[in-house]
Scaffold this active site. Sequence first.
Site, PDB file in Angstrom:
ATOM      1  N   TYR A 200       0.797  -1.264  -0.144  1.00  0.00           N
ATOM      2  CA  TYR A 200      -0.120  -0.042  -0.139  1.00  0.00           C
ATOM      3  C   TYR A 200       0.932   1.193   0.012  1.00  0.00           C
ATOM      4  O   TYR A 200       1.676   1.433   0.980  1.00  0.00           O
ATOM      5  CB  TYR A 200      -0.875   0.146   1.218  1.00  0.00           C
ATOM      6  CG  TYR A 200      -1.762  -1.015   1.358  1.00  0.00           C
ATOM      7  CD1 TYR A 200      -3.325  -0.734   0.678  1.00  0.00           C
ATOM      8  CD2 TYR A 200      -1.896  -2.315   1.876  1.00  0.00           C
ATOM      9  CE1 TYR A 200      -4.193  -1.808   1.042  1.00  0.00           C
ATOM     10  CE2 TYR A 200      -2.780  -3.155   1.767  1.00  0.00           C
ATOM     11  CZ  TYR A 200      -4.087  -2.998   1.515  1.00  0.00           C
ATOM     12  OH  TYR A 200      -5.051  -3.792   1.390  1.00  0.00           O
ATOM     13  N   PRO A 292     -12.461   0.742  -1.104  1.00  0.00           N
ATOM     14  CA  PRO A 292     -11.706  -0.728  -0.875  1.00  0.00           C
ATOM     15  C   PRO A 292     -10.559  -0.624  -0.224  1.00  0.00           C
ATOM     16  O   PRO A 292      -9.873  -1.621   0.153  1.00  0.00           O
ATOM     17  CB  PRO A 292     -11.515  -0.691  -2.432  1.00  0.00           C
ATOM     18  CG  PRO A 292     -11.633   0.595  -2.827  1.00  0.00           C
ATOM     19  CD  PRO A 292     -12.542   1.603  -2.384  1.00  0.00           C
ATOM     20  N   LYS A 296     -12.193  -4.406   2.972  1.00  0.00           N
ATOM     21  CA  LYS A 296     -13.360  -4.899   3.928  1.00  0.00           C
ATOM     22  C   LYS A 296     -14.720  -5.127   3.153  1.00  0.00           C
ATOM     23  O   LYS A 296     -15.583  -5.701   3.774  1.00  0.00           O
ATOM     24  CB  LYS A 296     -13.459  -3.917   5.076  1.00  0.00           C
ATOM     25  CG  LYS A 296     -12.472  -3.736   5.926  1.00  0.00           C
ATOM     26  CD  LYS A 296     -12.388  -4.783   6.775  1.00  0.00           C
ATOM     27  CE  LYS A 296     -11.002  -5.107   7.524  1.00  0.00           C
ATOM     28  NZ  LYS A 296     -10.305  -6.281   7.130  1.00  0.00           N
ATOM     29  N   TYR A 384      -7.207  -5.038  10.156  1.00  0.00           N
ATOM     30  CA  TYR A 384      -6.833  -5.603   8.774  1.00  0.00           C
ATOM     31  C   TYR A 384      -7.266  -7.109   8.897  1.00  0.00           C
ATOM     32  O   TYR A 384      -8.047  -7.494   7.533  1.00  0.00           O
ATOM     33  CB  TYR A 384      -5.623  -5.353   8.428  1.00  0.00           C
ATOM     34  CG  TYR A 384      -5.367  -5.693   6.943  1.00  0.00           C
ATOM     35  CD1 TYR A 384      -5.462  -4.581   5.945  1.00  0.00           C
ATOM     36  CD2 TYR A 384      -5.051  -6.993   6.291  1.00  0.00           C
ATOM     37  CE1 TYR A 384      -5.074  -4.561   4.417  1.00  0.00           C
ATOM     38  CE2 TYR A 384      -4.979  -6.873   4.917  1.00  0.00           C
ATOM     39  CZ  TYR A 384      -4.897  -6.196   4.098  1.00  0.00           C
ATOM     40  OH  TYR A 384      -4.969  -6.042   2.716  1.00  0.00           O
TER      41      TYR A 384
HETATM   42  P1  FAD Z   1     -22.841  -8.160  -5.093  1.00  0.00           P
HETATM   43  O1  FAD Z   1     -21.234  -8.810  -5.437  1.00  0.00           O
HETATM   44  O2  FAD Z   1     -22.884  -6.741  -5.727  1.00  0.00           O
HETATM   45  O3  FAD Z   1     -23.946  -9.101  -5.686  1.00  0.00           O
HETATM   46  C1  FAD Z   1     -25.173  -8.846  -5.688  1.00  0.00           C
HETATM   47  C2  FAD Z   1     -25.883  -9.612  -6.850  1.00  0.00           C
HETATM   48  O4  FAD Z   1     -27.214  -9.114  -6.969  1.00  0.00           O
HETATM   49  C3  FAD Z   1     -25.131  -9.404  -8.163  1.00  0.00           C
HETATM   50  O5  FAD Z   1     -24.748 -10.483  -8.878  1.00  0.00           O
HETATM   51  C4  FAD Z   1     -26.301  -8.698  -9.110  1.00  0.00           C
HETATM   52  O6  FAD Z   1     -26.379  -8.926 -10.218  1.00  0.00           O
HETATM   53  C5  FAD Z   1     -27.543  -8.887  -8.396  1.00  0.00           C
HETATM   54  N1  FAD Z   1     -28.694  -8.127  -8.368  1.00  0.00           N
HETATM   55  C6  FAD Z   1     -28.683  -6.786  -8.286  1.00  0.00           C
HETATM   56  N2  FAD Z   1     -29.808  -6.399  -8.495  1.00  0.00           N
HETATM   57  C7  FAD Z   1     -30.724  -7.491  -8.499  1.00  0.00           C
HETATM   58  C8  FAD Z   1     -32.101  -7.478  -8.700  1.00  0.00           C
HETATM   59  N3  FAD Z   1     -32.837  -6.421  -8.785  1.00  0.00           N
HETATM   60  N4  FAD Z   1     -32.642  -8.719  -8.618  1.00  0.00           N
HETATM   61  C9  FAD Z   1     -31.654  -9.845  -8.727  1.00  0.00           C
HETATM   62  N5  FAD Z   1     -30.391  -9.712  -8.615  1.00  0.00           N
HETATM   63  C10 FAD Z   1     -29.934  -8.551  -8.465  1.00  0.00           C
HETATM   64  N6  FAD Z   1     -14.541  -5.240  -1.838  1.00  0.00           N
HETATM   65  C11 FAD Z   1     -12.925  -5.796  -1.300  1.00  0.00           C
HETATM   66  O7  FAD Z   1     -12.997  -6.274  -0.193  1.00  0.00           O
HETATM   67  N7  FAD Z   1     -11.733  -5.609  -1.926  1.00  0.00           N
HETATM   68  C12 FAD Z   1     -11.874  -4.981  -3.104  1.00  0.00           C
HETATM   69  O8  FAD Z   1     -10.858  -4.780  -3.812  1.00  0.00           O
HETATM   70  C13 FAD Z   1     -13.129  -4.612  -4.000  1.00  0.00           C
HETATM   71  N8  FAD Z   1     -13.160  -4.101  -5.171  1.00  0.00           N
HETATM   72  C14 FAD Z   1     -14.395  -3.759  -5.529  1.00  0.00           C
HETATM   73  C15 FAD Z   1     -14.343  -3.156  -6.933  1.00  0.00           C
HETATM   74  C16 FAD Z   1     -15.645  -2.876  -7.561  1.00  0.00           C
HETATM   75  C17 FAD Z   1     -15.709  -2.376  -8.860  1.00  0.00           C
HETATM   76  C18 FAD Z   1     -16.853  -3.046  -6.601  1.00  0.00           C
HETATM   77  C19 FAD Z   1     -18.289  -2.611  -7.233  1.00  0.00           C
HETATM   78  C20 FAD Z   1     -16.876  -3.595  -5.390  1.00  0.00           C
HETATM   79  C21 FAD Z   1     -15.484  -3.894  -4.903  1.00  0.00           C
HETATM   80  N9  FAD Z   1     -15.372  -4.513  -3.562  1.00  0.00           N
HETATM   81  C22 FAD Z   1     -14.086  -4.980  -3.206  1.00  0.00           C
HETATM   82  C23 FAD Z   1     -16.432  -4.826  -2.685  1.00  0.00           C
HETATM   83  C24 FAD Z   1     -16.977  -6.189  -2.998  1.00  0.00           C
HETATM   84  O9  FAD Z   1     -16.651  -6.853  -4.019  1.00  0.00           O
HETATM   85  C25 FAD Z   1     -18.338  -6.124  -2.418  1.00  0.00           C
HETATM   86  O10 FAD Z   1     -18.480  -6.067  -1.093  1.00  0.00           O
HETATM   87  C26 FAD Z   1     -19.070  -7.612  -2.659  1.00  0.00           C
HETATM   88  O11 FAD Z   1     -19.090  -8.017  -3.865  1.00  0.00           O
HETATM   89  C27 FAD Z   1     -20.358  -7.816  -1.783  1.00  0.00           C
HETATM   90  O12 FAD Z   1     -20.866  -8.803  -2.369  1.00  0.00           O
HETATM   91  P2  FAD Z   1     -22.928  -9.043  -2.473  1.00  0.00           P
HETATM   92  O13 FAD Z   1     -22.825 -10.551  -2.768  1.00  0.00           O
HETATM   93  O14 FAD Z   1     -23.130  -8.302  -0.971  1.00  0.00           O
HETATM   94  O15 FAD Z   1     -22.957  -7.885  -3.653  1.00  0.00           O
HETATM   95  C1  DHB Z   2      -7.224  -5.763  -3.166  1.00  0.00           C
HETATM   96  C2  DHB Z   2      -8.033  -4.788  -3.151  1.00  0.00           C
HETATM   97  C3  DHB Z   2      -8.135  -4.106  -1.798  1.00  0.00           C
HETATM   98  O1  DHB Z   2      -8.987  -3.121  -1.814  1.00  0.00           O
HETATM   99  C4  DHB Z   2      -7.284  -4.303  -0.971  1.00  0.00           C
HETATM  100  O2  DHB Z   2      -7.165  -3.449   0.047  1.00  0.00           O
HETATM  101  C5  DHB Z   2      -6.389  -5.313  -1.159  1.00  0.00           C
HETATM  102  C6  DHB Z   2      -6.461  -6.101  -2.413  1.00  0.00           C
HETATM  103  C7  DHB Z   2      -7.257  -6.868  -4.434  1.00  0.00           C
HETATM  104  O3  DHB Z   2      -8.139  -6.684  -5.362  1.00  0.00           O
HETATM  105  O4  DHB Z   2      -6.377  -7.524  -4.575  1.00  0.00           O
END
Ligand code: FAD
Ligand code: DHB
Length: 389
Positions: A200, A292, A296, A384
Amino acid sequence: MKTQVVIIGGGPSGLLLSQLLHRRGIESIVLERKTKDYVLGRIRAGVLETGLVQLMEQAGCATRMHAEGFIHSGTQISYGTDIFRIDFAAHTGSNVMVYGQTEVTRDLYAAREQAGGAIEFDAQDVAIHDAKSDRPYVSYRQGGRPHRIDCDFIAGCDGFHGISRQSIPLDVRREYEKIYPFGWLGILSETPPVNHELIYSASDRGFALCSMRNEKLSRYYIQCSLSDKPEDWTDAAFWQELIRRIPESFAANLVTGPSIEKSIAPLRSFVTEPMQWGRLFLCGDAAHIVPPTGAKGLNTAASDVHYLFSGLTEFYETGARAGIDAYSGKALARVWKAERFSWWFSSLMHRYPDQSDFDRKIQTAELEYLRNSAAAQKVMAENYVGLPY
Ligand code: FAD
Ligand code: DHB
């Protein structure tokens, strides 16, 4: 149709909940708006806390994760020309697992399919009805045809843009939000990671993060402007900027190559309260978003799933409602601590467009404090690796 729990959203939260419930004999149907390929095409989180690793074990989905994931017992933090390590194992006796969200989701889909679990893809116009009554139901359309599922409970696992949160009336729902004045530009490249641990970096030019998926696949991020588009950044421009933001000793060893994915994510802190309304429960991104920094998002989704799963199993196995009634309070208590940590780590590591010289001095003082204080490092490490459930 009829089931015990309708789960809206086939992302990691929904799939994990469905698989855990299945292992305790509780039936569910998952409704996913998109296709499986679309869900698996999203490149997101990469760092799993022990709590999520244990939930994957409980779900019977941990074999590949243990074989292919990497245990990280520390991380590198750099600022200016300085670099130091936070030793998670020494400070907490714990560590994290580097294993991508895509792989977690793939393993969960495989388990649900093997168990014959019901997942309805391409479910459109999903709507929640009578969540405050004892007989809630969910309607949706698939292939143009209307469907209805009667159920005992509804889990809203449909992410930030889903419909579940919006189904809670505005006079009940309270939202808390902070938008950060920058985004993260991320790339995935088939190159060996620059270091065996994450780096980081709080450089004068803005934040950078060196992460990985495995020995041959790297994930890198740089802080970018909110107006930037992925197509504004050629691969060459990305690598050049990354090199400028990480310590020279690492930059000299960086192996560059074509990106196989490139995207920009805005940074946001968001919490909705309560996370429960009648027989509807919100889980994961449907209820909260963290920036991000510190990874978390997925881990907080996992702790929600843990509390909801515990409450639902208690209800079905003993008839007691105490666990489900306490869901929102328990989940939010942990969510807010993850919000605090992600906000703190983001504030520490990024350049803000309106930052004064005073703000910069404070940031540097805090980085120096973290570098030199075992107490500060312990606080960072404890958060962390993940606070206890
Ligand atoms: P989601 O993964 O968003 O899943 C929700 C699902 O519901 C999706 O498949 C969607 O298609 C579906 N859905 C939506 N609306 C509807 C509807 N009306 N009807 C039916 N289905 C529906 N977290 C980290 O810890 N580290 C990271 O590096 C990181 N990078 C990220 C980068 C991006 C671009 C994003 C957007 C998020 C990132 N996150 C990261 C956060 C992490 O990915 C999310 O916290 C995690 O995906 C949460 O999971 P979830 O299942 O709650 O939601
Ligand atoms: C990754 C993303 C993050 O936000 C982080 O703090 C550490 C790792 C990753 O996508 O690998």
